[in-house]
Design a protein around this motif. Structure first.
Motif, short mmCIF file in Angstrom:
data_model
loop_
_atom_site.label_atom_id
_atom_site.label_comp_id
_atom_site.label_asym_id
_atom_site.label_seq_id
_atom_site.Cartn_x
_atom_site.Cartn_y
_atom_site.Cartn_z
N ALA A 54 -55.72 -27.37 73.66
CA ALA A 54 -56.22 -26.60 72.19
C ALA A 54 -55.15 -26.37 71.37
O ALA A 54 -55.47 -26.73 70.13
N ASP A 55 -53.84 -26.23 71.69
CA ASP A 55 -52.85 -25.91 70.67
C ASP A 55 -51.73 -26.80 70.89
O ASP A 55 -50.61 -26.79 69.87
N THR A 56 -51.70 -27.76 71.60
CA THR A 56 -50.74 -28.81 71.72
C THR A 56 -51.25 -30.09 72.00
O THR A 56 -52.37 -30.47 72.28
N ILE A 57 -49.94 -31.01 71.75
CA ILE A 57 -50.32 -32.33 71.79
C ILE A 57 -49.01 -32.96 72.54
O ILE A 57 -48.01 -32.60 72.18
N THR A 58 -49.29 -33.79 73.64
CA THR A 58 -48.12 -34.51 74.38
C THR A 58 -48.10 -35.83 73.98
O THR A 58 -49.02 -36.46 74.16
N VAL A 59 -47.00 -36.15 73.50
CA VAL A 59 -46.67 -37.71 73.31
C VAL A 59 -45.51 -38.10 74.15
O VAL A 59 -44.60 -37.53 74.45
N ASP A 60 -45.44 -39.57 74.40
CA ASP A 60 -44.42 -40.07 75.15
C ASP A 60 -43.93 -41.37 74.41
O ASP A 60 -44.91 -42.38 73.82
#
Length: 153
Positions: free
Chosen positions: A115-121
């Motif tokens: 909802a409040d975050t995005i994880t990127v790699d």
């Protein structure tokens, strides 16, 4: 003719995860890979396995991360506030984008959306994995003058 530096090699390959056996990718049923040997166009471990080979040779090799797609760096995985997402579409797992770092551009993949975050790699998808490569050399030739000057385009 043997595969050597600055020669053009055409190969079919199948990559699988060396530990699980899971398929990764293959040129079988598609166009083979054509590359200029010794220029870093393919993983070092694959170039080493192909060195000195000739048309008709088949090779089965396991490539360690250090000679393949590199080690996995956890520092390249970041969870960011969703407010940093500037693309017009909503983010979804698997989205690819280019970001700018202190060391230059970096391609990243969205691995989680909350909802409040995005994880990127920013790691290569095969980083840290041992890969098994089944290779078949189809052809080896000397490059044309244009290929020497400009690459394989």
């Amino acid at each position: 003719m043997d595969i050597a530096d600055r020669r053009i090699a055409t190969v079919h390959f199948t990559l699988t995860d060396a530990d699980s056996g899971a398929p990764i990718t293959s040129t079988r049923g598609h166009e083979p890979l054509t590359y200029m040997h010794g220029t870093g166009g393919i993983a070092r471990g694959l170039e080493q396995a192909l060195e000195g080979r000739r048309a008709g040779d088949r090779i089965d090799v396991v490539v360690a991360p250090a000679d393949g797609f590199g080690p996995r760096h956890e520092a390249l995985v970041q969870t960011l506030p969703r407010t940093m997402w500037r693309a017009p579409a909503q983010p979804k797992v698997g989205d690819r984008l280019e970001t700018t770092t202190a060391k230059g551009p970096l391609d990243v993949v969205v691995t989680a959306v909350e909802a409040d975050t995005i994880t990127v790699d920013g790691n290569h998808p095969l980083a840290g994995r041992r890969v098994r490569a089944e290779l078949e050399v189809l052809a080896v030739r000397v490059p044309t003058p244009d290929e020497v000057q400009f690459g394989l385009g």
